[in-house]
Write an enzyme that holds these catalytic residues in place. Structure first.
Site, PDB file in Angstrom:
ATOM      1  N   PHE A 138       0.848  -1.190   0.000  1.00  0.00           N
ATOM      2  CA  PHE A 138       0.000   0.000   0.000  1.00  0.00           C
ATOM      3  C   PHE A 138       0.880   1.235   0.000  1.00  0.00           C
ATOM      4  O   PHE A 138       1.727   1.405   0.873  1.00  0.00           O
ATOM      5  CB  PHE A 138      -0.933   0.043   1.214  1.00  0.00           C
ATOM      6  N   ASP A 223       9.137   2.871   1.998  1.00  0.00           N
ATOM      7  CA  ASP A 223       7.936   3.563   2.441  1.00  0.00           C
ATOM      8  C   ASP A 223       7.775   3.275   3.936  1.00  0.00           C
ATOM      9  O   ASP A 223       7.306   2.206   4.327  1.00  0.00           O
ATOM     10  CB  ASP A 223       6.734   3.059   1.630  1.00  0.00           C
ATOM     11  N   LYS A 252       2.343   9.621   8.329  1.00  0.00           N
ATOM     12  CA  LYS A 252       1.396   9.375   9.420  1.00  0.00           C
ATOM     13  C   LYS A 252       1.753  10.012  10.775  1.00  0.00           C
ATOM     14  O   LYS A 252       1.120  10.956  11.189  1.00  0.00           O
ATOM     15  CB  LYS A 252       1.167   7.874   9.565  1.00  0.00           C
TER      16      LYS A 252
HETATM   17  C1  PLP Z   1      -1.106   5.346   4.996  1.00  0.00           C
HETATM   18  C2  PLP Z   1      -0.043   4.935   4.073  1.00  0.00           C
HETATM   19  C3  PLP Z   1       0.195   5.612   2.861  1.00  0.00           C
HETATM   20  C4  PLP Z   1      -0.695   6.733   2.368  1.00  0.00           C
HETATM   21  O1  PLP Z   1      -0.717   7.845   3.198  1.00  0.00           O
HETATM   22  P1  PLP Z   1      -1.851   8.966   2.960  1.00  0.00           P
HETATM   23  O2  PLP Z   1      -1.451  10.040   3.948  1.00  0.00           O
HETATM   24  O3  PLP Z   1      -3.163   8.352   3.263  1.00  0.00           O
HETATM   25  O4  PLP Z   1      -1.738   9.417   1.568  1.00  0.00           O
HETATM   26  C5  PLP Z   1       1.253   5.198   2.089  1.00  0.00           C
HETATM   27  N1  PLP Z   1       2.045   4.178   2.458  1.00  0.00           N
HETATM   28  C6  PLP Z   1       1.849   3.502   3.603  1.00  0.00           C
HETATM   29  C7  PLP Z   1       2.777   2.383   3.964  1.00  0.00           C
HETATM   30  C8  PLP Z   1       0.797   3.838   4.440  1.00  0.00           C
HETATM   31  O5  PLP Z   1       0.579   3.140   5.554  1.00  0.00           O
END
Ligand code: PLP
Length: 398
Positions: A138, A223, A252
């Site tokens: 994700f 990420d 986050k």
């Molecule tokens: C939440 C998340 C995203 C996306 O972040 P947004 O602020 O919702 O755009 C991307 N990568 C990972 C691993 C995430 O947990």
């Protein structure tokens, strides 16, 4: 305003992108939340791994008050001290040399993808732009990050997706080795797949990716949007692995709930982005960077990565004990305070049962319960959560 009317208006006026329970949250303090009917909840979601310091942490609230009364926004046409201080802090405490600020995780990943393309074109050749990402990952909901996200359920209906992405199974070095070629700009992975089900790769996965990327001249982009800021028991999840990425993305938990994203890169790579090549109106305002500095220094001074490691181990041990009692628990996995409980049945009814009993938890995919409490959580709160989970699992038909 009564709750019933509010929920009716929600139904009527929102674009229906979210499936939400029929409660309305009004207040938070530490690991607790209250709804509009006065019910109290133990929050093991932390706003999806966002409020690491818990709700309304005094140092965060103080920073918000101060920043709100000093300077909110100037645009990035001007220098502001908080943005500079935060960039310096992030570099001093990570592998990175330079930082670009955005407003969300998806935007941080967009910046990383754009950087990888520009760097690889200039350093190698114009057809070197491909990003290798993993299945079940994700990375966000913008078109490029949605394409990077290896889950068709999120992509369905939004085609055509972006060109230049390839997917390989997660935790499979051989697959990455076969996918890498002279068109690969970067490999993009989560150190632990969060949304995809709390999937922890083998210990040799990140070191193996580092080696493969070095041999191929590809960038390694991590990420850490969900895993960063102490969540897994170290400040950054890559610190468990003994290797460092070339680029890392954060969002986050970086400002404890005030929207922010950041892309951190090594000097040699960051140089590819020059004046005018990328920008964000709101990215790194003095307001949000003041809040992020307060958040970051509190995480460090209160040793919250260490607490996440300790409490994570405590919770995982107790969950393993629950597993011997409840056959519905297939597996308990995770690192620090990012824990997944794979069930042999859909997780959603368990989430509902927990909420009705006063505990908020997350899912990660259909069959996995995810626990991501604030990093300030203590043993007493873990015990309360476990007691509720135990009774909800016990009440479920096997
Ligand atoms: C939440 C998340 C995203 C996306 O972040 P947004 O602020 O919702 O755009 C991307 N990568 C990972 C691993 C995430 O947990």
């Amino acid at each position: 305003m009564d709750t019933k009317t509010l929920l009716e208006w929600s139904e009527r006026y929102h674009v229906a992108t979210y499936l939400r329970p029929p409660i309305c949250l009004v207040r938070g303090e530490g690991i607790r939340l209250w709804d509009s009917e006065g019910r109290e909840y133990l929050d093991f979601t932390a706003g999806i791994a966002v409020v690491g310091l818990g709700h309304c942490h005094p140092r965060v609230t103080q920073a918000i008050r101060e920043a709100a009364g000093t300077l909110i926004h100037t645009s990035n046409l001007f220098h502001t001290a908080p943005q500079i201080h935060l960039a310096k802090l992030l570099c001093e405490y990570s592998f990175g040399d330079r930082v670009f600020f955005a407003n969300s995780g998806a935007e941080a990943n967009e910046a990383a993808i754009k950087l990888a393309r520009k760097y690889s074109r200039e350093r190698f050749s114009s057809d070197r732009y491909e990003i290798i990402a993993t299945r079940n990952s994700f990375h966000g909901r913008t078109l490029a990050t949605l394409t990077a996200t290896g889950q068709e359920k999120y992509q369905h209906g939004f085609e055509p997706l972006m060109p230049g992405f390839k997917h390989v199974p997660y935790n499979d070095l051989g697959a990455v080795e076969r996918a890498l070629d002279n068109r690969t700009a970067a490999v993009l992975v989560e150190p632990i797949q969060g949304e995809g089900g709390v999937i922890v790769p083998a210990d040799d996965y990140l070191p193996g990716l580092r080696k493969l990327c070095d041999e191929a001249g590809a960038l390694l982009i991590l990420d850490e949007i969900q895993t960063g800021m102490g969540r897994t028991g170290k400040l950054w999840a890559y610190q468990h692995s003994g290797v460092e990425p070339d680029v890392m993305t954060l969002a986050k938990a970086l400002a404890n709930g005030v929207p922010i994203g950041a892309m951190i890169a090594r000097e040699s790579v960051a140089r590819a982005l020059t004046p005018g090549s990328h920008a964000s109106t709101f990215g790194g305002t003095p307001f949000v960077t003041t809040v992020a500095i307060a958040t970051f220094t509190t995480v460090l001074e209160e040793h919250l990565p260490e607490n996440a490691a300790r409490m994570g181990k405590y919770l995982a041990d107790r969950l393993h004990r629950l597993q011997s009692k409840h056959s519905v628990i297939r597996e308990v996995r995770g690192k620090g305070l990012l824990l997944g409980i794979e069930l042999s049945q859909p997780a959603a009814p368990v989430v509902t049962g927990c909420r009705e009993a006063g505990l908020l938890v997350l899912t990660a995919g259909d069959m996995v319960l995810r626990l991501a409490p604030p990093l300030i959580v203590d043993e007493a709160a873990c015990e309360r959560a476990l007691t509720i989970l135990d009774s909800v699992l016990g009440a479920r038909p096997a």
